[in-house]
Design a protein around this motif. Structure first.
Motif, PDB file in Angstrom:
ATOM      1  N   ASN B 256       0.903  -1.090  -0.313  1.00 12.44           N
ATOM      2  CA  ASN B 256       0.202   0.049  -0.068  1.00 12.44           C
ATOM      3  C   ASN B 256       0.913   1.170  -0.022  1.00 12.44           C
ATOM      4  O   ASN B 256       0.567   2.328  -0.090  1.00 12.44           O
ATOM      5  CB  ASN B 256      -0.740  -0.007   1.162  1.00 12.44           C
ATOM      6  CG  ASN B 256      -1.762   1.011   1.588  1.00 12.44           C
ATOM      7  OD1 ASN B 256      -1.972   1.568   2.718  1.00 12.44           O
ATOM      8  ND2 ASN B 256      -2.459   1.602   0.559  1.00 12.44           N
ATOM      9  N   ALA B 257       2.389   0.909  -0.070  1.00  7.81           N
ATOM     10  CA  ALA B 257       3.361   2.110  -0.172  1.00  7.81           C
ATOM     11  C   ALA B 257       2.884   2.611  -1.386  1.00  7.81           C
ATOM     12  O   ALA B 257       2.458   1.897  -2.307  1.00  7.81           O
ATOM     13  CB  ALA B 257       4.573   1.596   0.287  1.00  7.81           C
ATOM     14  N   ASN B 258       3.518   3.830  -1.810  1.00 13.63           N
ATOM     15  CA  ASN B 258       3.546   4.671  -2.925  1.00 13.63           C
ATOM     16  C   ASN B 258       3.879   3.646  -4.271  1.00 13.63           C
ATOM     17  O   ASN B 258       4.966   2.914  -4.123  1.00 13.63           O
ATOM     18  CB  ASN B 258       4.518   5.724  -2.843  1.00 13.63           C
ATOM     19  CG  ASN B 258       4.687   6.615  -4.148  1.00 13.63           C
ATOM     20  OD1 ASN B 258       5.229   6.054  -5.208  1.00 13.63           O
ATOM     21  ND2 ASN B 258       3.755   7.664  -4.385  1.00 13.63           N
ATOM     22  N   LEU B 259       3.238   3.582  -5.121  1.00 13.93           N
ATOM     23  CA  LEU B 259       3.450   2.764  -6.223  1.00 13.93           C
ATOM     24  C   LEU B 259       4.858   2.617  -6.956  1.00 13.93           C
ATOM     25  O   LEU B 259       5.492   1.641  -7.067  1.00 13.93           O
ATOM     26  CB  LEU B 259       2.605   2.993  -7.443  1.00 13.93           C
ATOM     27  CG  LEU B 259       2.771   2.587  -8.734  1.00 13.93           C
ATOM     28  CD1 LEU B 259       2.300   0.619  -8.713  1.00 13.93           C
ATOM     29  CD2 LEU B 259       1.857   2.970 -10.057  1.00 13.93           C
ATOM     30  N   LYS B 260       5.489   3.907  -7.213  1.00 14.57           N
ATOM     31  CA  LYS B 260       6.646   3.991  -7.496  1.00 14.57           C
ATOM     32  C   LYS B 260       7.910   3.530  -6.738  1.00 14.57           C
ATOM     33  O   LYS B 260       8.886   2.838  -6.804  1.00 14.57           O
ATOM     34  CB  LYS B 260       7.010   5.695  -8.013  1.00 14.57           C
ATOM     35  CG  LYS B 260       6.110   5.903  -9.129  1.00 14.57           C
ATOM     36  CD  LYS B 260       6.213   7.200  -9.317  1.00 14.57           C
ATOM     37  CE  LYS B 260       7.467   7.444 -10.337  1.00 14.57           C
ATOM     38  NZ  LYS B 260       7.307   8.353 -11.819  1.00 14.57           N
ATOM     39  N   SER B 261       7.834   3.817  -5.332  1.00 14.63           N
ATOM     40  CA  SER B 261       8.564   3.379  -4.275  1.00 14.63           C
ATOM     41  C   SER B 261       8.486   1.963  -4.293  1.00 14.63           C
ATOM     42  O   SER B 261       9.380   1.201  -3.871  1.00 14.63           O
ATOM     43  CB  SER B 261       8.518   4.105  -3.114  1.00 14.63           C
ATOM     44  OG  SER B 261       7.541   4.566  -2.733  1.00 14.63           O
TER      45      SER B 261
END
Ligand SMILES: Cc1cc2nc3c(=O)[nH]c(=O)nc-3n(C[C@H](O)[C@H](O)[C@H](O)COP(=O)(O)OP(=O)(O)OC[C@H]3O[C@@H](n4cnc5c(N)ncnc54)[C@H](O)[C@@H]3O)c2cc1C
Lengths: 87, 486
Positions: B256-261
């Motif tokens: 659920n973390a940022n898509l890019k990271s």
């Protein structure tokens, strides 16, 4: 399950998903969406419920097969023919 | 010795969810309820992600992202959470606009907007109906070539005032602009228009508390202050997650973390196709935000006629770049009355929000940053005078948040408030094809953001995880059958 049993099962699932809808008048050859207030999350819930109850896997590209009662039952028949109705 | 936030954790789970934003929480809950063992790790000291709040002395509780969501939240909360949560969702009836083109109050639903557009903006009823029907029929897999600007030009050519009424609130709700695909506007706009704007009675703190209770009931193990450092992959398959330095084995990971990271940092590019990495790098992020939080002294009240939400602007025309500019001309005010938290201490608060660019705040020296924050507070207090005279003297507390604040608490690249632009959705959806067992659930593609979008996307992804895990089980029991048959 027979075709009639599959239909009954779907009605059962729809009752849970759309408790406020009257399903007694549902026309099998007309799309669900034209008769009921169903959105894409509701269709997903049908898929998840079928998996939970009978372990049937419906791949995403087949979700369109669930458009009407007639199509749903026809699509599920080969997948459920060896499965006994649980509820 | 530092406290071990992973104390008592199992060495292996069916699923590890990284991040407790609404998508992560809902995904974890759905899978826990389906009988899987689920570990939920959150790096912050609270669950909720952007759905958060903070307290200040004097009994003040500020909500960060509780400004309004569509009616669909009731159904989603009833189905994927609890009746108690669903029953706490109530309508905000007093939505105001004030700008050089018009000042009006509305319930922000199709009926009232039809009235406004035909009577006040003098549009043909048939055009208005056609517009509403057209946007309502939009699907996320439809044509993406048409932009929102083209959509408006088709129905309301030359009507900058109408465009402003229709667009400004949605730009605030999800960061979408006139240059984005029309469907990302249409889907969100229609969701709001179906019944208006809703909020959660009791505040974000109560919502997240109730969610946490349900999670635990469904067997999910939620852990705060647990940072996922690495997603372990072996031969194209997820094998575990490294959390606070410890390895936890798992068959599936939902980030659920940022898509890019998630893709570029947590996984490691050596496990991915070059083309996919490039596609991920090219995904554009939505803008960030600034906010100014104002708490009135305990005996001070705001008159209810001030409204629930006020879209205010001094800019002559609606322009995306003006909305993002450091030179703020547009602000959305949320007014919170004692009824927001009926069982809490009676308080009145105001939160002023603007859209903002991360780059405008990131490069500043610490003195300049502090000065800019002070300036943000000052200019907001001046601007709000028009609606709440002498507010400055009636305040107990005031402070500001910037794109850096949002980044700090959620680790979103560039403090993005509403995830990614449209193309992020396809990247998020195709991640499991890159690494078996690895999923992403979180604000992407404009339409999967906001409280409702995030919750629903959490369920969509849980369905994918369940399909994968149950297939594995069926396969292995098939193998077992084969073995016994032989
Ligand atoms: C100022 C503002 C106002 C808003 N107003 C509204 C509104 O009125 N209505 C509405 O519907 N929406 C609103 N939104 C948008 C809404 O809040 C978000 O779209 C939604 O909450 C995002 O949920 P999410 O699941 O994508 O995850 P997020 O909330 O972004 O959460 C991601 C979580 O992952 C955690 N995390 C990241 N990396 C790691 C790691 N390595 N290990 C462990 N944990 C990690 C983060 O700490 C965070 O808790 C607003 C947003 C902002 C910023």
């Amino acid at each position: 399950m027979t075709l009639a049993e599959i239909r009954e099962e779907i009605i059962d699932i729809l009752h849970d998903i759309a408790p406020d809808e009257d399903l007694s008048e549902l026309k099998d050859d007309v799309d669900f969406r034209e008769q009921l207030e169903l959105d894409s999350m509701d269709f997903l819930d049908i898929v998840m419920e079928l998996r939970k109850r009978h372990r049937v896997q419906i791949p995403e590209e087949d979700y369109g097969e669930l458009a009407s009662m007639h199509r749903t039952v026809t699509y599920l028949e080969p997948l459920l023919k060896d499965v006994a109705r649980v509820s | 010795m530092p406290r071990d936030f992973l104390q008592g954790v199992q060495s292996e789970y069916d699923v590890v969810v990284i991040g407790s934003g609404l998508a992560g929480l809902t995904c974890a809950n759905t899978l826990g309820r389906a009988g899987y063992s689920v570990l939920l790790v959150e790096q912050h000291y609270k669950l909720g992600g952007m759905a958060t709040w903070f307290k200040r002395p004097g009994g003040h509780i500020f909500d960060i992202s509780l400004h309004g969501f569509p009616v669909g939240m009731i159904k989603s909360c009833r189905r994927y959470w609890t009746r108690e949560i669903a029953d706490s969702i109530i309508q905000l009836k007093n939505i105001r606009f004030d700008n050089p083109m018009f000042s009006l109050t509305t319930t922000f639903d199709r009926e009232d907007f039809t009235r406004l557009l035909t009577e006040r903006f003098q549009l043909e009823p048939s055009t208005v109906h056609e517009f509403f029907d057209h946007v309502r029929s939009m699907n996320f897999y439809d044509d993406q070539a048409t932009t929102t600007r083209q959509l408006f030009d088709r129905f309301f050519p030359g009507r900058e005032d109408v465009i402003r009424l229709l667009m400004e609130p949605i730009t605030y709700a999800n960061g979408s602009t006139l240059e984005d695909p029309a469907l990302s506007y249409g889907i969100v706009f229609s969701n709001f228009m179906s019944k208006g704007v809703f909020t959660f009675e009791g505040g974000t703190d109560r919502l997240i508390g109730l969610m946490q209770k349900d999670l635990v009931k469904n067997g999910v193990d939620p852990r705060i202050r647990c940072n996922a450092e690495n997603i372990m992959v072996h031969r194209g398959q997820v094998t575990g997650v490294q959390v606070n330095g410890r390895m936890i084995r798992t068959r599936a990971v939902v980030s659920n973390a940022n898509l890019k990271s998630t893709i570029l940092n947590l996984v490691g590019q050596e496990h991915l196709d070059r083309g996919f990495v490039n596609e991920t790098s090219a995904v554009r992020l939505n803008n960030s935000s600034t906010q100014v939080y104002m708490a009135l002294k305990e005996d001070e009240r705001i008159d209810e006629s001030t409204g629930d939400l006020l879209f205010s602007s001094t800019a002559p025309l609606f322009r995306t770049d003006a909305l993002l500019s450091r030179d703020v001309t547009s602000r959305t005010y949320s007014f919170y009355y004692p009824r927001t938290r009926p069982t809490g201490r009676p308080r009145c608060l105001v939160v002023s929000s603007t859209n903002a660019n991360y780059s405008d705040w990131a490069g500043l020296s610490s003195e300049d940053y502090e000065a800019s924050k002070k300036d943000l507070v000052e200019t907001t207090l001046v601007a709000i005078e028009k609606y709440l005279p002498n507010l400055r003297d009636r305040l107990d507390h005031v402070e500001a948040a910037t794109p850096l604040t949002f980044k700090h608490y959620t680790r979103h690249v560039h403090g993005s408030s509403f995830g990614t632009k449209f193309e992020g959705l396809a990247v998020s959806r195709s991640l499991p094809e890159q690494v078996r067992g690895l999923f992403h659930a979180g604000s992407v593609g404009i339409i999967m953001s906001g409280w409702l979008g995030a919750i629903n996307y959490g369920v969509i992804v849980a369905n994918g995880v369940d399909a994968m895990l149950s297939k594995v089980e069926t396969q292995s029991s098939d193998v077992a059958n084969l073995v016994t048959e032989v």
